[in-house]
Enzyme design. Structure first.
Site, mmCIF file in Angstrom:
data_model
loop_
_atom_site.group_PDB
_atom_site.id
_atom_site.type_symbol
_atom_site.label_atom_id
_atom_site.label_comp_id
_atom_site.label_asym_id
_atom_site.label_seq_id
_atom_site.Cartn_x
_atom_site.Cartn_y
_atom_site.Cartn_z
ATOM 1 N N LYS A 20 6.478 10.622 -2.073
ATOM 2 C CA LYS A 20 7.133 9.894 -3.163
ATOM 3 C C LYS A 20 7.377 10.812 -4.375
ATOM 4 O O LYS A 20 6.907 11.962 -4.399
ATOM 5 C CB LYS A 20 6.258 8.702 -3.561
ATOM 6 C CG LYS A 20 6.030 7.699 -2.429
ATOM 7 C CD LYS A 20 5.111 6.569 -2.887
ATOM 8 C CE LYS A 20 4.794 5.599 -1.763
ATOM 9 N NZ LYS A 20 3.893 4.514 -2.189
ATOM 10 N N TYR A 60 12.125 -0.962 0.861
ATOM 11 C CA TYR A 60 11.011 -1.886 0.615
ATOM 12 C C TYR A 60 11.445 -3.357 0.707
ATOM 13 O O TYR A 60 10.832 -4.227 0.085
ATOM 14 C CB TYR A 60 10.408 -1.618 -0.761
ATOM 15 C CG TYR A 60 9.561 -0.367 -0.831
ATOM 16 C CD1 TYR A 60 8.365 -0.269 -0.123
ATOM 17 C CD2 TYR A 60 9.955 0.721 -1.606
ATOM 18 C CE1 TYR A 60 7.582 0.879 -0.186
ATOM 19 C CE2 TYR A 60 9.169 1.872 -1.681
ATOM 20 C CZ TYR A 60 7.989 1.941 -0.966
ATOM 21 O OH TYR A 60 7.213 3.066 -1.033
ATOM 22 N N ASN A 123 0.300 6.735 -5.385
ATOM 23 C CA ASN A 123 -0.433 7.126 -4.174
ATOM 24 C C ASN A 123 0.323 8.118 -3.313
ATOM 25 O O ASN A 123 0.034 8.298 -2.140
ATOM 26 C CB ASN A 123 -0.857 5.890 -3.367
ATOM 27 C CG ASN A 123 0.305 5.109 -2.801
ATOM 28 O OD1 ASN A 123 1.467 5.482 -2.947
ATOM 29 N ND2 ASN A 123 -0.005 4.004 -2.128
ATOM 30 N N HIS A 126 4.161 7.568 1.704
ATOM 31 C CA HIS A 126 4.407 6.349 2.476
ATOM 32 C C HIS A 126 4.438 6.718 3.944
ATOM 33 O O HIS A 126 4.934 7.784 4.314
ATOM 34 C CB HIS A 126 5.751 5.729 2.079
ATOM 35 C CG HIS A 126 6.235 4.702 3.066
ATOM 36 N ND1 HIS A 126 5.889 3.366 2.975
ATOM 37 C CD2 HIS A 126 7.019 4.816 4.181
ATOM 38 C CE1 HIS A 126 6.435 2.710 3.985
ATOM 39 N NE2 HIS A 126 7.131 3.564 4.723
ATOM 40 N N GLU A 137 12.666 2.595 9.854
ATOM 41 C CA GLU A 137 12.697 3.543 8.742
ATOM 42 C C GLU A 137 13.359 4.859 9.134
ATOM 43 O O GLU A 137 14.079 5.462 8.333
ATOM 44 C CB GLU A 137 11.275 3.767 8.217
ATOM 45 C CG GLU A 137 10.729 2.534 7.513
ATOM 46 C CD GLU A 137 9.248 2.581 7.205
ATOM 47 O OE1 GLU A 137 8.767 1.691 6.487
ATOM 48 O OE2 GLU A 137 8.556 3.522 7.668
#
Length: 357
Positions: A20, A60, A123, A126, A137
């Protein structure tokens, strides 16, 4: 022929992993890639891309009813992400284990989140949570021609019964023919400034040996910023175009054959003095002449397997960047650590340049 989304339950299982914007900003791309390479997985696809809000929302979409959805979309589209497809036995479940729990506070030491981050909203990565999400994805982020089918040289040392060799069809090879990137006045950055850009390629031997992460980590640690990246298998025509200035040399045919023999990792790095310094970091063309501390001095032996290529001047950097990347593939982004790298920064306005979708 392995389908783009892989084959769950086999050594050709594939998963989608994204680093990310926070992971990119913190220069953790090389660290994270190295962990997956060391595990024994291999990259089937990778690119650095700056998602639009629409792309982030699509990724998402299953969380669209959650109260935090808007904030999640804004964050995921706030800067470049490193999108990847990793292949290997148990890649989906194992990839999730390697990442750790969604909340870093619940992640065990040894996991990526357990070792490298603190807050659930930062975090850094993903990973697909099952075969269905992995298939979705992978297709959402990559076209079939962006996904490479190749056999790492280490397969027999990772698997007791390695999968059969992957054969590429002539039709698939045709799909991989790349066009020269369009001319762009600032695609190569501004020579002599903090936005100077250079082209660096990790050759098939470096990819096969699992050195992508190590090499990226060196450039990140230096303070340079990744502007573009992708894994691809060059055609012989593309390889010949890249080395056109050596076409009269006797070793030219073998050089072209080698450079087109498997996937390479093509990159654009940005930073003050990146062209000259990049060459210094790579070391002499012959590893035997390369000093310890350089990439070739530390990581290779033979001149015909010197694992990397770097632009040798302003003109070659401009040509090579335009030859390997289109303008919308090269990202301009604000590096949060720039003020700690440069005494005087010349950063971009956030959102100054965005790739087209």
């Amino acid at each position: 022929m392995c389908p783009p989304e892989g084959v769950p339950g086999t050594a050709q299982e594939r998963t989608f992993i994204a680093i990310k914007p926070d992971g990119v900003q913190r220069r953790l791309i090389g660290e994270i890639i190295s962990r997956f390479e060391a595990k024994g997985f291999h990259l089937a696809a990778m690119k650095l891309t700056w998602p639009t809000k629409e792309k982030a929302a699509g990724h998402y979409a299953d969380l669209s009813k959650k109260g935090f959805f808007a904030g999640l979309v804004n964050f995921f589209s706030s800067g470049p992400v490193c999108a990847m497809v990793w292949e290997g036995k148990g890649a989906i479940a194992t990839g999730r284990v390697m990442l750790g729990a969604t909340n870093p506070a619940d992640s065990l030491p040894g996991t990526i989140r357990g070792d490298l981050c603190v807050d659930v909203g930062r975090n850094i990565c993903h990973g697909s949570d099952g075969p269905d999400s992995a298939a979705h994805e992978i297709k959402f982020w990559f076209s079939p021609e962006e996904i490479q089918n190749w056999d790492p040289a280490t397969l027999s040392w990772v698997y007791e019964n390695p999968p059969a060799s992957v054969e590429k069809s002539s039709e698939e090879k045709e799909l991989k023919v790349e066009e020269t990137g369009g001319e762009s006045g600032d695609l190569q950055g501004k020579f002599g400034s903090n936005t100077e850009r250079t082209f660096i390629a990790i050759k098939p031997d470096g990819v096969q040996r699992g050195l992508i992460g190590k090499i990226i980590a060196r450039f990140e640690s230096k303070g340079f910023k990744l502007a573009a990246m992708r894994v691809m298998t060059p055609t012989k025509e593309k390889a010949a175009g890249h080395y056109a200035d050596l076409s009269k040399k006797k070793f030219f045919p073998s050089l072209v054959n080698f450079f087109s023999s498997g996937p390479i990792c093509a990159m654009v790095w940005e930073g003050k003095g990146s062209i000259k310094t990049g060459r210094v970091m790579l070391g002499a063309t012959n590893p035997a002449d390369s000093l310890p501390g350089t990439i070739r001095g530390d990581l290779c032996v033979d001149m015909g397997r010197n694992i990397c290529h770097g632009s040798d001047g302003e003109d070659s950097a401009k040509h090579e960047i335009n030859f390997w990347f289109k303008d919308y593939e090269v990202n301009s982004w604000d590096d949060s650590s720039a003020k700690w790298v440069y005494e005087q920064t010349t950063g971009y306005l956030l959102g100054h340049y965005r790739p087209f979708h």
